[in-house]
Scaffold this active site. Structure first.
Site, mmCIF file in Angstrom:
data_model
loop_
_atom_site.group_PDB
_atom_site.id
_atom_site.type_symbol
_atom_site.label_atom_id
_atom_site.label_comp_id
_atom_site.label_asym_id
_atom_site.label_seq_id
_atom_site.Cartn_x
_atom_site.Cartn_y
_atom_site.Cartn_z
ATOM 1 N N THR A 38 -68.549 -90.420 21.204
ATOM 2 C CA THR A 38 -68.791 -90.524 22.646
ATOM 3 C C THR A 38 -69.763 -89.392 23.021
ATOM 4 O O THR A 38 -70.232 -88.658 22.144
ATOM 5 C CB THR A 38 -67.485 -90.333 23.438
ATOM 6 O OG1 THR A 38 -67.054 -88.962 23.279
ATOM 7 C CG2 THR A 38 -66.390 -91.280 22.975
ATOM 8 N N THR A 132 -51.817 -80.800 24.526
ATOM 9 C CA THR A 132 -52.233 -79.705 25.402
ATOM 10 C C THR A 132 -51.046 -79.141 26.176
ATOM 11 O O THR A 132 -50.057 -79.854 26.409
ATOM 12 C CB THR A 132 -53.285 -80.237 26.403
ATOM 13 O OG1 THR A 132 -53.446 -79.313 27.462
ATOM 14 C CG2 THR A 132 -52.855 -81.566 27.030
ATOM 15 N N ASP A 133 -51.174 -77.895 26.608
ATOM 16 C CA ASP A 133 -50.122 -77.309 27.454
ATOM 17 C C ASP A 133 -50.120 -77.931 28.851
ATOM 18 O O ASP A 133 -49.167 -77.755 29.613
ATOM 19 C CB ASP A 133 -50.274 -75.786 27.545
ATOM 20 C CG ASP A 133 -51.593 -75.332 28.162
ATOM 21 O OD1 ASP A 133 -52.465 -76.175 28.448
ATOM 22 O OD2 ASP A 133 -51.754 -74.105 28.376
ATOM 23 N N GLU A 134 -51.194 -78.682 29.199
ATOM 24 C CA GLU A 134 -51.303 -79.213 30.556
ATOM 25 C C GLU A 134 -50.230 -80.262 30.851
ATOM 26 O O GLU A 134 -49.945 -80.561 32.009
ATOM 27 C CB GLU A 134 -52.718 -79.758 30.803
ATOM 28 C CG GLU A 134 -53.761 -78.684 30.555
ATOM 29 C CD GLU A 134 -55.175 -79.014 31.021
ATOM 30 O OE1 GLU A 134 -55.336 -79.857 31.909
ATOM 31 O OE2 GLU A 134 -56.108 -78.407 30.467
ATOM 32 N N TYR A 157 -55.788 -86.655 33.347
ATOM 33 C CA TYR A 157 -55.918 -86.227 31.941
ATOM 34 C C TYR A 157 -54.557 -85.872 31.358
ATOM 35 O O TYR A 157 -54.151 -86.391 30.309
ATOM 36 C CB TYR A 157 -56.881 -85.027 31.839
ATOM 37 C CG TYR A 157 -56.783 -84.276 30.525
ATOM 38 C CD1 TYR A 157 -57.107 -84.888 29.315
ATOM 39 C CD2 TYR A 157 -56.347 -82.939 30.487
ATOM 40 C CE1 TYR A 157 -57.000 -84.199 28.105
ATOM 41 C CE2 TYR A 157 -56.247 -82.241 29.297
ATOM 42 C CZ TYR A 157 -56.563 -82.881 28.105
ATOM 43 O OH TYR A 157 -56.446 -82.197 26.918
ATOM 44 N N LYS A 161 -52.300 -87.600 28.383
ATOM 45 C CA LYS A 161 -51.866 -86.864 27.181
ATOM 46 C C LYS A 161 -50.337 -86.872 27.085
ATOM 47 O O LYS A 161 -49.776 -87.044 26.002
ATOM 48 C CB LYS A 161 -52.380 -85.409 27.210
ATOM 49 C CG LYS A 161 -53.869 -85.241 26.982
ATOM 50 C CD LYS A 161 -54.366 -85.699 25.611
ATOM 51 C CE LYS A 161 -53.888 -84.831 24.468
ATOM 52 N NZ LYS A 161 -54.548 -85.247 23.184
ATOM 53 N N LYS A 196 -66.989 -77.777 30.192
ATOM 54 C CA LYS A 196 -65.831 -76.902 30.365
ATOM 55 C C LYS A 196 -66.323 -75.540 30.838
ATOM 56 O O LYS A 196 -67.500 -75.180 30.642
ATOM 57 C CB LYS A 196 -65.065 -76.758 29.039
ATOM 58 C CG LYS A 196 -64.695 -78.085 28.380
ATOM 59 C CD LYS A 196 -63.409 -78.685 28.936
ATOM 60 C CE LYS A 196 -63.205 -80.130 28.508
ATOM 61 N NZ LYS A 196 -63.084 -80.367 27.111
ATOM 62 N N ASP A 287 -62.692 -76.997 45.868
ATOM 63 C CA ASP A 287 -61.746 -76.944 44.765
ATOM 64 C C ASP A 287 -61.598 -78.315 44.087
ATOM 65 O O ASP A 287 -61.849 -79.352 44.705
ATOM 66 C CB ASP A 287 -60.372 -76.498 45.303
ATOM 67 C CG ASP A 287 -59.544 -75.794 44.250
ATOM 68 O OD1 ASP A 287 -59.946 -75.781 43.066
ATOM 69 O OD2 ASP A 287 -58.484 -75.249 44.607
ATOM 70 N N TYR A 348 -71.451 -81.861 40.729
ATOM 71 C CA TYR A 348 -71.648 -80.594 41.450
ATOM 72 C C TYR A 348 -72.551 -80.662 42.685
ATOM 73 O O TYR A 348 -72.496 -79.771 43.524
ATOM 74 C CB TYR A 348 -72.193 -79.519 40.484
ATOM 75 C CG TYR A 348 -71.178 -79.138 39.426
ATOM 76 C CD1 TYR A 348 -70.138 -78.268 39.723
ATOM 77 C CD2 TYR A 348 -71.246 -79.671 38.147
ATOM 78 C CE1 TYR A 348 -69.188 -77.922 38.773
ATOM 79 C CE2 TYR A 348 -70.299 -79.339 37.175
ATOM 80 C CZ TYR A 348 -69.286 -78.461 37.492
ATOM 81 O OH TYR A 348 -68.345 -78.132 36.554
#
Ligand code: NAD
Ligand code: TYD
Length: 351
Positions: A38, A132-134, A157, A161, A196, A287, A348
């Site tokens: 990708t 992931t810790d997320e 996301y 996961k 990132k 944010d 952005y």
């Protein structure tokens, strides 16, 4: 023992470091990199090992179960280290369907293929799922995620996961598939795609572009150098207990704005610009929706049981990372040409 390992997502950021470590450290293993390539996958990441005799690349989609079955059978795969995923929270906010497809359905397709092919003899087989810790959600100012923290994912996301983690454990419980799972904090280092925080800010400073800080920059992340994550994966793959979960973290929490200032100072030094130059690029922007406040990992289990600790101090890791981006300008040019500019503008512009 000889192993034939399928590493999914091996052309991505963390996957390429895992492939390199296994190809170099275990010449007796066959390492099969299975990747769809990708926008986040890049074979340039593996130039240094692509001609090694124990390395094979297969271009494919983990959702294509027929190809997954064919690959596992033909290459006699006995272990899977599963990293392939859509990995960027901001993209998951604009396109959650792709995240459910790849992260949930792709993982399910790998699990089903592995179970069907291995079920008559699970001896010597392993499905290692990288997470992931997320998935644990967001912390306040105190506390840490442990392996028993209840799941509470808050972005598309992390929801995808978390769902894939549940499927992996369900296949262990229901079908006896030998699995292991690890949940790691934020990685940084060479080869990370500049969407990132750290590589995006390095690249913007190189181009004297604004540094878009979400909200007040007060969110906290725990940062781990990517090679240390690859070493933890090596330790868990070889010595982790089947059925277990291991949290991996850097013991290295930073408020975004403080981390950004460290990067700015290091970049000024590297570029020979007066101290404070890069900080003038800091721009506070709207944010992220649902922005998780803080992630922090208690990595004492992997430390006690497998003896793993991060090998690098953060300052060393950041210096290595910045040096890598300076020495690999062609790599950055390659990944920021084409679609990247459209992505950047849509994410952005006018924020
Ligand atoms: P990445 O986005 O850099 O790379 C993902 C790789 O997966 C790419 O090579 C891409 O081509 C491949 N891929 C995507 N969809 C695919 C599909 N359908 N079939 C086959 N290949 C596909 O991601 P990363 O940052 O290296 O993360 C790797 C894994 O580690 C992910 O599972 C992620 O959730 C997890 N993780 C990442 C971090 C982090 O800080 N980056 C931290 C903890 C866990
Ligand atoms: P990121 O690298 O996207 O990782 P994650 O959201 O998975 O932790 O972002 C790290 C932190 O930096 C997060 O709190 C969001 C913030 N951030 C910005 O302030 N500006 C940016 O342009 C990006 C990409 C992230």
């Amino acid at each position: 023992m000889k192993r034939n390992i399928l590493i999914t997502g091996g052309a991505g950021f963390i996957g390429s470091h895992v492939v390199r470590l296994f190809v170099n450290n275990y010449p007796e293993y066959k390492i099969v990199n299975f990747d769809k390539l990708t926008y986040a996958g890049n074979l340039e990441n593996l130039k240094d090992i692509e001609n090694k005799p124990n390395y094979v690349f297969v271009k494919g989609d983990i959702c294509d179960i027929d190809l997954v079955i064919k690959t596992i059978k033909e290459l006699n795969i006995d272990s899977i280290i599963h990293l392939a995923a859509e990995s960027h929270v901001d993209r998951s906010i604009t396109d959650p369907f792709t995240f459910a497809q790849t992260n949930v359905m792709g993982t399910l397709s790998l699990l089903q293929a592995a179970k069907e092919i291995w079920k008559d003899n699970y001896e010597g087989k392993l499905f290692y799922h990288i997470s992931t810790d997320e998935v644990y959600g967001s912390l306040g100012e105190e506390g840490f995620f442990t392996e028993t923290t209840p799941y509470d994912p808050k972005s598309p996301y992390s929801a995808a996961k978390a769902s894939s983690d549940h499927f992996v454990r369900a296949f262990n419980n229901t079908f006896g598939l030998p699995i292991v799972v690890s949940n790691c904090s934020n990685n940084y280092g060479p080869n990370q795609f500049p969407e990132k925080l750290i590589p995006l800010f390095i690249n913007n400073i190189l181009n004297s572009k604004p540094l878009p800080v979400y909200g007040k920059g007060e969110n906290v992340r725990d940062w781990l150098y990517v090679v240390d994550h690859a070493k933890a994966i090596d330790a868990i793959f070889h010595n982790g207990k089947v059925g277990e979960t291991y949290n991996i973290g850097g013991f290295n929490e930073w408020k975004n704005i403080d981390l950004i200032k460290v990067i700015c100072r290091a970049m000024d030094k590297k570029l020979g610009r007066p101290d404070g130059t890069s900080e003038t690029l800091i721009t506070y922007v709207t944010d992220r929706a649902g922005h998780d406040h803080r992630y922090a990992i208690d990595a004492s289990k992997i430390n006690k049981e497998l003896g793993w600790v991060p090998s690098l101090q953060f300052e060393e890791g950041i210096e290595l990372t910045i040096n890598w981006y300076f020495n690999n300008k062609l790599w950055i040019e390659g990944v920021t040409s084409g679609q990247y500019q459209n992505y950047y503008n849509s994410m952005y512009e006018g924020r």
